[in-house]
Design an enzyme around this catalytic site. Structure first.
Site, mmCIF file in Angstrom:
data_model
loop_
_atom_site.group_PDB
_atom_site.id
_atom_site.type_symbol
_atom_site.label_atom_id
_atom_site.label_comp_id
_atom_site.label_asym_id
_atom_site.label_seq_id
_atom_site.Cartn_x
_atom_site.Cartn_y
_atom_site.Cartn_z
ATOM 1 N N SER A 46 0.803 -1.223 0.000
ATOM 2 C CA SER A 46 0.000 0.000 0.000
ATOM 3 C C SER A 46 0.835 1.272 0.000
ATOM 4 O O SER A 46 0.365 2.320 -0.459
ATOM 5 C CB SER A 46 -0.934 0.004 1.214
ATOM 6 O OG SER A 46 -0.205 -0.180 2.419
ATOM 7 N N HIS A 252 -0.822 5.724 6.823
ATOM 8 C CA HIS A 252 -0.299 5.705 5.463
ATOM 9 C C HIS A 252 0.062 7.126 5.027
ATOM 10 O O HIS A 252 -0.499 8.099 5.551
ATOM 11 C CB HIS A 252 -1.331 5.119 4.493
ATOM 12 C CG HIS A 252 -1.438 3.640 4.550
ATOM 13 N ND1 HIS A 252 -2.251 2.989 5.446
ATOM 14 C CD2 HIS A 252 -0.816 2.663 3.832
ATOM 15 C CE1 HIS A 252 -2.140 1.681 5.272
ATOM 16 N NE2 HIS A 252 -1.271 1.453 4.313
#
Length: 270
Positions: A46, A252
């Site tokens: 990711s 993230h």
């Protein structure tokens, strides 16, 4: 006579210096692969696909490949002969081997990859640290670090060796993970103990990635330097903190983290 000798001597020095500079330039040129002359293949999890950056490519479905992710940005800036964006949210080393290597060939000029965090249990580590005590968080992190020491190197070796066999002429850049927290600041959320342990875990993982990359002759892109001053609790974070409205984005990189943190790490090593 002395003047003539001096002129000759100086001229010789200038010629030698020019030759040295020319040689240095040639060496630099040969050391810097012309990745844009070949194809670019972006692999990984990711952090490579761009989860958290938004602007997801609809055809990428649950892989959540973003037009603001560093591979997409590098492709737009350098226009390689081909671009294969294979990185996928949630990918482990086994997923890279099974699903992401189809774009590699002898004409591939550049490969980038960020992988290993999911193998080490990234999601479970962060869930444990958010929902449990300091001691439980630290214990879970120690388990992850033990995995990084005992098992992950072999998995990385398999991935890296396979990449090299399928793309023998490519420049391969292994890109790591940032430290998550700025320490020593007043910040709502996890305790300083948990933040420090999480940062140490990121360092531990990056050390393993750098070592295995070097063993295969690959470059290592260290994003801890580019993210410095932009960690969670910094006041200018390039990382999402815990986001209950979009839980997958948590921890993230933001779009700024991709362009300001990850892209420079690739540019320096491509």
């Amino acid at each position: 006579m002395r003047r003539s000798r001096l002129v000759v001597f100086v001229s010789s020095l200038l010629l030698a210096a020019g030759a040295a500079l020319t040689g240095a330039s040639a060496a630099q040129a040969s050391a810097s692969p012309l990745a844009a002359a070949g194809g670019y293949v972006a692999l990984g999890d990711s952090y490579s696909s761009g989860v958290g950056a938004g602007s997801y490519i609809s055809s990428s479905s649950s892989c959540k490949r973003s037009t603001k992710a560093y591979p997409y940005l590098w492709n737009a800036a350098h226009t390689p002969t081909s671009f294969t964006f294979a990185a996928c949210s949630g990918a482990k080393t086994g997923d890279v081997l099974a699903n992401q290597l189809g774009g590699l060939s002898s004409t591939t000029g550049l490969v980038s990859i960020t992988v290993g965090g999911n193998d080490a249990g990234f999601t479970d580590v962060m869930t444990t640290c958010v929902t449990s005590s300091d001691s439980t968080c630290v214990s879970r992190i120690n388990t992850a670090k033990a995995y990084v020491d005992s098992t992950l190197p072999g998995k990385l070796d398999t991935v890296y060796s396979t990449i090299r066999s399928k793309a023998p002429n490519a420049r391969v850049v292994v890109i790591g993970y940032p430290r998550f927290y700025k320490l020593g600041t007043v910040c709502v959320g996890l305790s300083e103990t948990k933040r420090s342990a999480i940062n140490n875990a990121a360092d531990h993982l990056d050390t393993a990635l750098a070592q295995r990359a070097a063993a295969h002759g690959f470059a290592f892109g260290d994003v801890r330097t580019t993210f410095a001053g932009h960690e969670i609790c910094s006041g200018s974070s390039w990382l999402h903190s815990l986001n209950w409205l979009s839980i997958g984005d948590s921890y993230h990189p933001t779009a700024s983290g991709q362009s300001g943190g990850y892209l420079p790490a690739l540019e320096r090593n491509a």
